[in-house]
Design an enzyme around this catalytic site. Structure first.
Site, PDB file in Angstrom:
ATOM      1  N   LYS A 150       0.814  -1.205   0.000  1.00  0.00           N
ATOM      2  CA  LYS A 150       0.000   0.000   0.000  1.00  0.00           C
ATOM      3  C   LYS A 150       0.853   1.262   0.000  1.00  0.00           C
ATOM      4  O   LYS A 150       0.425   2.313  -0.459  1.00  0.00           O
ATOM      5  CB  LYS A 150      -0.913   0.010   1.234  1.00  0.00           C
ATOM      6  CG  LYS A 150      -2.074  -0.968   1.177  1.00  0.00           C
ATOM      7  CD  LYS A 150      -2.958  -0.781   2.399  1.00  0.00           C
ATOM      8  CE  LYS A 150      -4.170  -1.700   2.339  1.00  0.00           C
ATOM      9  NZ  LYS A 150      -5.066  -1.497   3.507  1.00  0.00           N
ATOM     10  N   ARG A 151       2.060   1.152   0.531  1.00  0.00           N
ATOM     11  CA  ARG A 151       2.921   2.332   0.651  1.00  0.00           C
ATOM     12  C   ARG A 151       3.617   2.692  -0.655  1.00  0.00           C
ATOM     13  O   ARG A 151       4.152   3.785  -0.782  1.00  0.00           O
ATOM     14  CB  ARG A 151       3.949   2.103   1.758  1.00  0.00           C
ATOM     15  CG  ARG A 151       3.346   2.053   3.155  1.00  0.00           C
ATOM     16  CD  ARG A 151       4.402   1.816   4.214  1.00  0.00           C
ATOM     17  NE  ARG A 151       5.002   0.492   4.087  1.00  0.00           N
ATOM     18  CZ  ARG A 151       4.475  -0.615   4.593  1.00  0.00           C
ATOM     19  NH1 ARG A 151       3.323  -0.558   5.246  1.00  0.00           N
ATOM     20  NH2 ARG A 151       5.075  -1.771   4.452  1.00  0.00           N
TER      21      ARG A 151
END
Length: 507
Positions: free
Chosen positions: A267-268
């Protein structure tokens, strides 16, 4: 290409059940896509369920983003939020009484037991197991507590969790992507299903909802594979206590999506955010086409396809179990292909929000674009469609046509490179030629400028027209020059050429 009668099975029920934490990411979208395509291919049902039992991480804003993302992507769900269905509610935070009831039945039936071990004790026993070369999962310490032992723990003020009792047998199932898999009991220890405060864990609520909602197939990420034998055992226990249909879903675990450096796309990672692709102006159908290729293909020689073609051909058995690498350049290329397939009027319609965002067209709250602005957009759209990769490029590609004349500027870098002293005679001759021109349309404009610059000044077209392009559009890259001049009109074209002369350094 179409679904065959053998493919159709209206009893198929799949679910997409994200947690509303943060912005949606492309891995999540790929999972939703495969579930949606599988349901549509078989003529079955797609259940959209929200797993929002983690109050510390879930948010209403993320929930609304999920719904908005699903609508933008074109995923029409058959049961779930805003649609309803026979198994309402579809938000787990609204189903707590159901989970409490099932947990009590599992405990009463002997399928779960109270575990009083504290964190320090668990850590110490895990370390000892690792030191002895044994599996370090839960060791079953509280499986068969006596009444006296329970009384002691309660006297100490300990609050137990509820732990599921795994059967002492090998768990075997046929994965739709990976084939037959087996897990030995020593590698799948008893696990928690309810916290000490009574809050149900994912390990309970997910299978319970699948059972109650009649889910027949579970297509999800490879990262959840290790939890599957636990869920298979729980489904059997749920059947024993009369929860659900008594049928265990078939599982298919989708391959990892890899980012840079052979690491799973997280997600990062900037390229993982769905919002990034929306903001840049990817088409939903272009993005989904590419995401479908991350583990699946329509054929060896066809990378571009429509969503109808995807649905007609989708076969979960053809999903490759190997990790798939996310290639942004390939994603952009496929999106550009889909841009070019749009009808001109549809292409122009989709450009509107990207011109509204920087204020080049009025927002809907301000009345929206005027008829004349929409007419201008309809004329410029065909000039840019073949040159664009994403919709947001319309701002730099054709924003010069919509900007207020007082706000028009020339890109400083392009001005420095092109509007040098050699450009002065070009601009002066062009102004004179265009002032005298009767028919201000592309062919006469081109003929007049070629005569004035190429024939009159002896300048090669490449060097003759580049200063004009920068002066008129503000950039070296733009739609066709002569069509751009026509759309701007003679007065504004001449004004910009004259203004460009002021940027040319004195010789």
């Amino acid at each position: 290409m179409a679904n065959t009668p053998a493919d159709l099975d209206p009893t198929v029920r799949v679910r997409f059940c994200p947690s509303p934490t943060g912005n949606p990411h492309v891995g999540l979208v790929r999972t939703a896509l495969f579930n949606w395509a599988f349901a549509r291919h078989h003529g079955g049902t797609l259940v959209f369920r929200i797993e929002d039992t983690d109050a510390a991480r879930d948010s209403e804003d993320s929930y609304n983003q999920l719904l908005d993302a699903m609508r933008w992507l074109g995923f029409n769900w058959d049961e779930g939020p805003e649609v309803g269905g026979p198994h309402e509610p579809y938000r787990q935070s609204q189903r707590m009484d159901i989970y409490a009831d099932v947990a009590a039945k599992l405990h009463e039936g002997g399928f779960a037991y109270h575990c009083y071990c504290n964190t320090e004790e668990l850590d110490a026993r895990r370390e000892a197991a690792r030191a002895a070369g044994k599996p370090s999962g839960y060791d079953g310490h509280c499986r068969e507590l006596t009444a006296d032992q329970v009384a002691v723990y309660r006297t100490e003020g300990r609050q137990p969790i509820l732990r599921f009792r795994m059967p002492d047998r090998t768990i075997v199932f046929d994965d739709l992507v990976r084939g037959r898999l087996s897990f030995e009991p020593e590698n799948v220890p008893d696990y928690g299903i309810v916290r000490a405060n009574g809050a149900p864990l994912y390990t309970l609520v997910n299978p319970v909802d699948d059972a109650l909602m009649g889910i027949t197939h579970v297509l999800r990420g490879e990262d959840l594979l290790s939890s599957t034998p636990r869920q298979v055992a729980l489904y059997a226990a749920l059947a024993e206590i009369g929860v659900g249909t008594g049928t265990t879903p078939r599982f298919g675990h989708l391959p990892y999506v890899m980012g840079d450096g052979n690491k799973k796309l997280s997600k990062r990672d900037p390229q993982a955010s769905l919002n990034l692709y929306r903001e840049r102006g990817f088409l939903p159908e272009g993005l989904l086409n590419y995401l479908a290729l991350l583990g699946w293909s329509l054929s060896e020689d066809q990378d571009r396809f429509s969503m109808d073609e995807l649905v007609a051909a989708f076969d979960i058995a053809k999903v490759n179990a190997n990790p798939a690498r996310f290639d942004l350049k390939k994603c952009e290329s496929i999106n550009a292909d889909h841009l070019r397939l749009l009808a001109p009027d549809e292409f122009a319609r989709r450009l509107v929000p990207y011109l509204q965002a920087p204020g080049l067209l009025p927002a809907e709250s301000a009345g929206g674009p005027t008829p004349s602005q929409l007419d201008l957009l309809a004329k410029v759209a065909p000039l840019t469609q073949e040159r664009m990769v994403v919709l947001s490029e319309i701002v730099t590609m054709a924003g010069f046509l919509f900007v207020d004349p007082a706000d028009f500027t020339v890109d400083p870098e392009d001005a420095a490179k092109v509007l040098n002293s050699d450009a002065r005679p070009v601009l002066e001759a062009s102004i004179k030629a265009l002032e005298q021109l009767g028919d201000f349309t592309p062919e006469p404009i081109q003929a007049a400028l070629r005569e004035a610059l190429v024939d009159g000044l002896g300048i090669k077209p490449k060097f003759a027209f580049t200063p004009l392009r920068v002066a008129v559009t503000g950039r070296r890259v733009s739609p066709p020059l002569f069509e751009s001049m026509e759309l701007l009109g003679r007065p504004e074209t001449l004004r910009r050429l004259t203004a460009a002369l002021e940027l040319v350094p004195a010789s």
